[in-house]
Scaffold this active site. Structure first.
Site, PDB file in Angstrom:
ATOM      1  CB  CYS A 135      -4.735  -1.392   4.203  1.00 38.43           C
ATOM      2  SG  CYS A 135      -3.859  -1.464   5.789  1.00 38.43           S
ATOM      3  CE  LYS A 158      -7.588   1.734   3.579  1.00 38.36           C
ATOM      4  NZ  LYS A 158      -6.273   2.083   4.164  1.00 38.36           N
ATOM      5  CD  GLU A 162      -2.721   1.211   2.536  1.00 40.00           C
ATOM      6  OE1 GLU A 162      -3.719   1.953   2.545  1.00 40.00           O
ATOM      7  OE2 GLU A 162      -2.400   0.492   3.509  1.00 40.00           O
TER       8      GLU A 162
END
Length: 296
Positions: A151, A114, A41
């Site tokens: 994540c 995200k 990431e």
């Protein structure tokens, strides 16, 4: 078989040093005949979300932009599919934490913004990132339909499930997670074990392989309010029954290329038909924040 490469890298403050290291490790994976290569990431820079600093928005870039052009040229030269993780500047004042998938001809195959944005000590991501608005849609590539998440998304079974229901053939998590300086040793062990376990659960519950690539190394807190973050490393891949395919070390740069058998997902889902037996008529409450509120 699909050959997948995992790149775990310790980042420094210099952008060009990070880029050059990633490029060399991508070439190492390609020499081992990797078809798909996954990066951590926000891999171009230090993890800047330890503080809230408006000047750091200058790190963001458009998509397409410099990183997709540079890595796209490399993907085309090597004939590999790359999963990038970038700080996207969508418009003035509108930024995302975005994974970009590059096809082996260098073009952008798709992107994922995200969805779940944390806001915790040393992880002040809500200051920088607008939650994603592209949904949980896999990216179609020459190596299959990739369910790319990022994540904090990895803690949410709903995200993995929706990727699976939309036809993902693998779940992929570029990641930046580690220990804040005040965590006890017992707490560190619990966190790392929970992180591995929840993602193996996504693999098992959906009958899909999971690839997770984490940052590694210590990055100081520029504000000095904490001792910084010691990123876990421990990048890993598991198969559709949660079986270990590889695990990288807890510290230091590492590259690993593994074989993933796409046919195993079909076989496992025949043995364990979780998608068949889901009670879709009884799941209405999942679209509500909490169900056990007391009556007004």
């Amino acid at each position: 078989m699909m050959r997948a490469g995992l790149i775990q890298q310790r980042n420094v403050a210099d952008w060009e040093t990070n880029m050059a290291g990633l490029e060399e490790r991508i070439r190492i994976c390609a020499r081992q005949e990797a078809q798909l290569i996954v990066l951590p990431e926000l891999h171009n820079s230090l993890y800047f979300c330890q503080t809230e600093d408006p000047a750091l928005f200058d790190l963001a870039e458009p998509i397409p932009g410099p990183s997709t052009e540079r890595f796209g040229t490399l993907a085309k030269a090597l004939g590999v599919v790359l999963v990038l993780s970038l700080f996207e500047k969508r418009a003035p004042g509108l930024y995302h934490n975005t994974a970009v998938v590059l096809e082996k001809d260098g073009r952008i195959a798709g992107r994922y913004r995200k969805m779940h944005i944390p806001d915790d000590p040393a992880y002040y991501e809500k200051f920088y990132f607008t939650p994603g608005d592209l949904g949980f849609m896999p990216v179609s590539t020459s190596v299959g339909r990739l369910g790319v998440l990022v994540c904090w998304d990895q803690w949410y079974p709903e995200a993995a499930r929706l990727m699976a229901l939309n036809g993902a053939e693998a779940l992929i998590y570029p990641t930046a997670i580690g220990w804040e300086s005040h965590d006890t040793e017992d707490e560190k062990r619990r966190q790392l074990d929970a992180w591995r376990t929840v993602q193996r659960g996504h693999a098992i519950a959906n009958g899909l392989p999971v690839i997770t690539v984490n940052r590694t190394g210590h990055e100081p807190d520029p504000s000095g309010q904490t001792g910084g973050i010691r990123f876990w490393g421990n990048s890993f891949a598991v198969g559709p029954q949660g079986e270990w395919l590889c695990e990288l070390p807890d510290d230091g740069d590492a590259v690993r290329v593994i074989d993933i058998d796409p046919a195993r997902s079909e076989q496992v889902r025949r043995w364990w038909p979780f998608l068949r037996d889901r009670r879709i008529d009884a799941f209405n409450g999942l679209n509500r924040r909490y169900l056990a509120d007391p009556p007004l």
